[in-house]
Design a protein around this motif. Structure first.
Motif, PDB file in Angstrom:
ATOM      1  N   LEU A   6      72.138  51.229  67.390  1.00 42.92           N
ATOM      2  CA  LEU A   6      73.194  50.578  66.609  1.00 42.92           C
ATOM      3  C   LEU A   6      73.419  51.282  65.273  1.00 42.92           C
ATOM      4  N   ILE A   7      72.325  51.674  64.631  1.00 41.53           N
ATOM      5  CA  ILE A   7      72.451  52.366  63.340  1.00 41.53           C
ATOM      6  C   ILE A   7      73.194  53.689  63.514  1.00 41.53           C
ATOM      7  N   LEU A   8      72.858  54.449  64.548  1.00 39.53           N
ATOM      8  CA  LEU A   8      73.543  55.725  64.785  1.00 39.53           C
ATOM      9  C   LEU A   8      75.029  55.530  65.073  1.00 39.53           C
ATOM     10  N   VAL A   9      75.364  54.529  65.867  1.00 37.54           N
ATOM     11  CA  VAL A   9      76.772  54.269  66.178  1.00 37.54           C
ATOM     12  C   VAL A   9      77.529  53.887  64.907  1.00 37.54           C
ATOM     13  N   VAL A  10      76.941  53.036  64.090  1.00 36.60           N
ATOM     14  CA  VAL A  10      77.601  52.604  62.853  1.00 36.60           C
ATOM     15  C   VAL A  10      77.764  53.775  61.889  1.00 36.60           C
ATOM     16  N   SER A  49      79.202  63.453  63.840  1.00 38.37           N
ATOM     17  CA  SER A  49      79.465  62.022  63.988  1.00 38.37           C
ATOM     18  C   SER A  49      79.632  61.646  65.449  1.00 38.37           C
ATOM     19  N   ALA A  50      80.351  62.468  66.193  1.00 42.72           N
ATOM     20  CA  ALA A  50      80.548  62.197  67.623  1.00 42.72           C
ATOM     21  C   ALA A  50      79.218  62.252  68.372  1.00 42.72           C
ATOM     22  N   VAL A  51      78.385  63.235  68.021  1.00 41.00           N
ATOM     23  CA  VAL A  51      77.071  63.336  68.664  1.00 41.00           C
ATOM     24  C   VAL A  51      76.214  62.124  68.299  1.00 41.00           C
ATOM     25  N   ALA A  52      76.266  61.674  67.050  1.00 44.47           N
ATOM     26  CA  ALA A  52      75.499  60.501  66.631  1.00 44.47           C
ATOM     27  C   ALA A  52      75.950  59.260  67.393  1.00 44.47           C
ATOM     28  N   ILE A  53      77.258  59.103  67.581  1.00 46.87           N
ATOM     29  CA  ILE A  53      77.769  57.961  68.342  1.00 46.87           C
ATOM     30  C   ILE A  53      77.322  58.058  69.793  1.00 46.87           C
ATOM     31  N   TRP A  54      77.438  59.232  70.385  1.00 42.37           N
ATOM     32  CA  TRP A  54      77.030  59.405  71.781  1.00 42.37           C
ATOM     33  C   TRP A  54      75.541  59.123  71.946  1.00 42.37           C
ATOM     34  N   TRP A  55      74.722  59.657  71.053  1.00 44.04           N
ATOM     35  CA  TRP A  55      73.283  59.451  71.125  1.00 44.04           C
ATOM     36  C   TRP A  55      72.938  57.983  70.895  1.00 44.04           C
TER      37      TRP A  55
END
Length: 106
Positions: A6-10, A49-55
């Motif tokens: 959740l933290i990575l997606v946010v 940011s896209a990689v953080a959301i995907w991960w």
């Protein structure tokens, strides 16, 4: 794992929103949250940011799957424990009945 996901997606979403709405163009330089960046650096921030959301989504999925499996196993163990307790109680009752029958009476 779920909280980290959740933290990575946010954080990834926040970086993308800031890139869209808080970036100022000044000739060939960009200002991202008050910092001067090149267009390539802003692109790399977007990719990160896209990689953080995907991960983050992957961590959410795997963490949820693991939690669900753990809850399912815990429920199964509780049911088995309850059955074992019932069988043990019946066995004790049967042993007590047999002991009273076998005991000599005066």
């Amino acid at each position: 794992m779920v909280i980290l996901g959740l933290i990575l997606v946010v954080l990834g979403g926040l970086a993308i929103v800031c890139g869209l709405f808080a970036t100022e163009v000044d000739g060939t330089q960009l200002q991202f949250l008050g910092q001067d960046l090149s267009p390539a650096a802003l692109f790399l921030i977007g990719v990160g940011s896209a990689v953080a959301i995907w991960w983050g989504l992957w961590l959410l999925k795997s963490g949820s799957k693991r939690s669900w499996a753990r809850r399912k196993e815990q429920k199964r163990l509780e049911e088995l424990s309850e059955k074992l307790d019932n069988v043990e109680e019946r066995r004790r009752m049967d042993v007590d009945e047999h002991e009273e029958r076998d005991r000599p009476s005066l």
